[in-house]
Design an enzyme around this catalytic site. Structure first.
Site, short mmCIF file in Angstrom:
data_model
loop_
_atom_site.label_atom_id
_atom_site.label_comp_id
_atom_site.label_asym_id
_atom_site.label_seq_id
_atom_site.Cartn_x
_atom_site.Cartn_y
_atom_site.Cartn_z
N HIS A 79 0.81 -1.22 0.00
CA HIS A 79 0.00 0.00 0.00
C HIS A 79 0.84 1.28 0.00
O HIS A 79 2.07 1.24 0.03
CB HIS A 79 -0.99 -0.01 1.17
CG HIS A 79 -1.89 -1.21 1.16
ND1 HIS A 79 -2.89 -1.39 0.23
CD2 HIS A 79 -1.91 -2.32 1.95
CE1 HIS A 79 -3.50 -2.54 0.45
NE2 HIS A 79 -2.93 -3.14 1.47
N GLU A 137 -2.16 0.24 8.21
CA GLU A 137 -1.43 -0.88 7.59
C GLU A 137 -0.20 -0.41 6.82
O GLU A 137 0.88 -0.99 6.93
CB GLU A 137 -2.34 -1.66 6.66
CG GLU A 137 -1.65 -2.83 5.97
CD GLU A 137 -2.54 -3.57 4.99
OE1 GLU A 137 -2.08 -4.59 4.44
OE2 GLU A 137 -3.68 -3.13 4.77
N HIS A 195 2.06 -7.41 4.21
CA HIS A 195 0.74 -6.82 4.48
C HIS A 195 0.29 -7.14 5.90
O HIS A 195 0.85 -8.02 6.57
CB HIS A 195 -0.30 -7.36 3.49
CG HIS A 195 -0.13 -6.83 2.11
ND1 HIS A 195 -0.96 -5.87 1.57
CD2 HIS A 195 0.78 -7.13 1.15
CE1 HIS A 195 -0.57 -5.60 0.34
NE2 HIS A 195 0.49 -6.35 0.06
N GLU A 224 0.57 -11.99 5.33
CA GLU A 224 -0.44 -11.26 6.10
C GLU A 224 -0.11 -11.46 7.57
O GLU A 224 -0.30 -12.55 8.13
CB GLU A 224 -1.85 -11.78 5.80
CG GLU A 224 -2.33 -11.49 4.38
CD GLU A 224 -2.87 -10.08 4.21
OE1 GLU A 224 -2.69 -9.24 5.12
OE2 GLU A 224 -3.48 -9.80 3.16
#
Length: 246
Positions: free
Chosen positions: A9, A25, A86, A150
């Site tokens: 991101h 995040e 992430h 993740e």
């Protein structure tokens, strides 16, 4: 060996990450990635970053542009491995655990995913959600084995408690490095010198809104006090302004 590290991101725009429990995040993924980079380099692995600040190093005005830029950076660098970092999120705050995604099973990416996930679970204590297959663009379009980690759920208060701690994010960086080294058939070498401190991630500020304390301590003792309070499960914001006591 060359690894492309992708902090998931951007800090603003179309490709911002999830938010929860006072955390963002995109800031956490960058922090982990900046901690991982010197560890990999210390172990003799060349590192390419898709971003080392707020935005990916390429067009990022739209979501598609942001993702394509990450793919292009990895492919143009002819990296041997792509690792996208992430933090998970879900509407149900009870969702928890750690997972690694790949585009398809039966290849080198699955081998790498299993090795990295094993190190992450051992180090973090998170619930093991396993290796899963998904059609993420950064996994599908990269020319080299690619994984997407993740690291807990930003929407889960218990996971967020850990993710808010710099020491825990360092633990995740080390676990990533150990798994990558294992994938390349290398023995992990522990970095004896303390790596440069990455940009700070804002602390959790919403886990316990019923309690607000102001504690005055000398500047020389501030960091020790913060660590002590963190060890009790509470979170601290350090205000640099010299406020009056009266």
């Amino acid at each position: 060996m060359k690894v492309c590290i992708d902090p998931g991101h951007n800090n603003s725009g179309a490709d911002t990450g999830a938010q929860g429990n006072g955390l963002h995040e995109e800031l956490i993924t960058l922090d982990i990635a900046l901690r991982l980079k010197p560890l990999l380099k210390y172990n003799g692995i060349e590192v390419v970053m898709t971003r080392d600040s707020d935005f990916v190093k390429g067009p990022h005005g739209s979501l598609n542009e942001s993702l394509q830029s990450r793919v292009d950076i990895a492919n143009n660098a002819k990296a041997d491995l792509f690792v996208s970092i992430h933090i998970n999120a879900f509407a149900n705050p009870g969702a928890y655990g750690q997972q690694v995604y790949i585009f398809g099973k039966g290849g080198k990416a699955e081998v790498c995913a299993n090795k990295v996930l094993a190190q992450l679970i051992s180090a973090s204590g998170f619930y093991n959600r396993g290796v899963a297959v998904d059609n993420f663009e950064v996994l599908r379009e990269t020319n080299m084995p690619a994984i997407l980690t993740e690291n807990g759920f930003i929407t889960n208060p218990s996971d967020a408690v850990k993710l808010a701690l710099p020491e825990f994010r360092q633990t995740l960086a080390v676990a990533h490095c150990k798994g990558i080294c294992d994938y390349f058939g290398m023995s992990y070498r522990e970095q004896l010198q303390t790596p440069p401190t990455p940009p700070p991630v804002p602390p959790v500020t919403q886990l316990d809104p019923d309690v607000n304390l102001v504690v005055w301590v000398p500047t020389s003792k501030a960091q020790g006090a913060i660590k002590g309070i963190n060890s009790l499960g509470y979170y601290v914001e350090q205000f640099p302004l010299k406020l009056r006591r009266d």
